[in-house]
Design an enzyme around this catalytic site. Structure first.
Site, mmCIF file in Angstrom:
data_model
loop_
_atom_site.group_PDB
_atom_site.id
_atom_site.type_symbol
_atom_site.label_atom_id
_atom_site.label_comp_id
_atom_site.label_asym_id
_atom_site.label_seq_id
_atom_site.Cartn_x
_atom_site.Cartn_y
_atom_site.Cartn_z
ATOM 1 N N HIS A 187 4.497 11.009 -6.888
ATOM 2 C CA HIS A 187 3.129 10.724 -7.316
ATOM 3 C C HIS A 187 2.836 9.242 -7.170
ATOM 4 O O HIS A 187 3.737 8.426 -7.084
ATOM 5 C CB HIS A 187 2.901 11.155 -8.773
ATOM 6 C CG HIS A 187 3.750 10.428 -9.764
ATOM 7 N ND1 HIS A 187 4.972 10.898 -10.181
ATOM 8 C CD2 HIS A 187 3.559 9.262 -10.432
ATOM 9 C CE1 HIS A 187 5.492 10.061 -11.056
ATOM 10 N NE2 HIS A 187 4.657 9.048 -11.223
ATOM 11 N N HIS A 231 0.827 -1.203 0.000
ATOM 12 C CA HIS A 231 0.000 0.000 0.000
ATOM 13 C C HIS A 231 0.860 1.251 0.000
ATOM 14 O O HIS A 231 2.047 1.211 0.291
ATOM 15 C CB HIS A 231 -1.002 0.029 1.158
ATOM 16 C CG HIS A 231 -0.424 0.310 2.504
ATOM 17 N ND1 HIS A 231 -0.267 -0.663 3.459
ATOM 18 C CD2 HIS A 231 0.003 1.456 3.080
ATOM 19 C CE1 HIS A 231 0.246 -0.134 4.554
ATOM 20 N NE2 HIS A 231 0.413 1.159 4.342
ATOM 21 N N GLU A 279 -3.939 3.713 1.235
ATOM 22 C CA GLU A 279 -4.333 3.920 2.625
ATOM 23 C C GLU A 279 -4.534 5.412 2.852
ATOM 24 O O GLU A 279 -3.608 6.207 2.675
ATOM 25 C CB GLU A 279 -3.237 3.401 3.564
ATOM 26 C CG GLU A 279 -3.509 3.685 5.026
ATOM 27 C CD GLU A 279 -2.305 3.366 5.894
ATOM 28 O OE1 GLU A 279 -2.490 2.686 6.900
ATOM 29 O OE2 GLU A 279 -1.183 3.818 5.562
ATOM 30 N N ARG A 295 -2.194 11.346 3.547
ATOM 31 C CA ARG A 295 -2.976 12.004 4.588
ATOM 32 C C ARG A 295 -4.027 12.872 3.912
ATOM 33 O O ARG A 295 -3.706 13.627 2.993
ATOM 34 C CB ARG A 295 -2.085 12.859 5.481
ATOM 35 C CG ARG A 295 -1.096 12.028 6.246
ATOM 36 C CD ARG A 295 -0.280 12.895 7.208
ATOM 37 N NE ARG A 295 0.794 12.112 7.768
ATOM 38 C CZ ARG A 295 0.670 11.274 8.786
ATOM 39 N NH1 ARG A 295 -0.495 11.105 9.363
ATOM 40 N NH2 ARG A 295 1.703 10.606 9.223
ATOM 41 N N ASN A 344 -6.527 12.406 10.239
ATOM 42 C CA ASN A 344 -6.204 12.789 11.615
ATOM 43 C C ASN A 344 -7.351 13.606 12.187
ATOM 44 O O ASN A 344 -7.730 14.641 11.628
ATOM 45 C CB ASN A 344 -4.898 13.577 11.660
ATOM 46 C CG ASN A 344 -3.720 12.687 11.346
ATOM 47 O OD1 ASN A 344 -3.523 11.665 11.980
ATOM 48 N ND2 ASN A 344 -2.937 13.067 10.344
ATOM 49 N N GLU A 372 -0.584 9.659 -11.567
ATOM 50 C CA GLU A 372 -0.296 9.471 -12.985
ATOM 51 C C GLU A 372 -1.140 8.307 -13.497
ATOM 52 O O GLU A 372 -1.147 7.235 -12.893
ATOM 53 C CB GLU A 372 1.188 9.161 -13.178
ATOM 54 C CG GLU A 372 1.602 9.007 -14.614
ATOM 55 C CD GLU A 372 3.088 8.730 -14.761
ATOM 56 O OE1 GLU A 372 3.607 8.934 -15.861
ATOM 57 O OE2 GLU A 372 3.731 8.293 -13.769
#
Length: 131
Positions: A72, A6, A53, A10, A57, A122
């Site tokens: 990227h 993965h 993922e 954020r 927060n 991309e």
């Protein structure tokens, strides 16, 4: 041997980000882990075991500063032109398709799009080294 499983980004707004990744790439929530100060949301689709993922927060109100070091994510698709048209029709804002042929030798056909938090993705035509 290591296996890539993965990549984490954020995000500020869970709903907005999940909607973007669902609309753009057909990713659905595979798992969700809620903790006291943050939530992890794993997105996947049947094409691959690799997941994105999303980390949310709790209490964060300011957008993340991506800086100048972020690269990227990359995905491959069967038909880059059809995918580009679908993104435009869905109200997403992909950049123009690029035919990258250094020295006249075709290497890649792709475009970029940004997710709601500014992460670049991309989108490459499948073929050659981009399977």
């Amino acid at each position: 041997m290591a296996k890539a499983i993965h990549s984490m980004v954020r995000v500020l707004d869970e709903t907005r980000s999940v909607s973007f990744y669902r609309t753009a790439f057909g990713l659905e929530i595979a798992d969700r882990l809620d903790f006291e100060t943050f939530t992890l949301i794993y997105l996947s689709n049947p094409e691959t075991e690799f997941e994105v993922e999303l980390t949310v927060n709790r209490g964060r109100t300011e957008p993340y500063v991506l800086g100048d070091g972020y690269g990227h994510l990359a995905v491959s698709v069967d038909d880059v032109e059809a995918t580009h048209r679908r993104f435009v029709a869905a109200g997403l804002t992909p950049k123009d398709i690029v035919d990258f042929a250094p020295g006249g030798k075709p290497l890649a056909r792709f475009f970029f799009i940004e997710d709601p938090d500014g992460y670049k993705i991309e989108v490459l035509q499948r073929g050659g080294r981009f399977k």
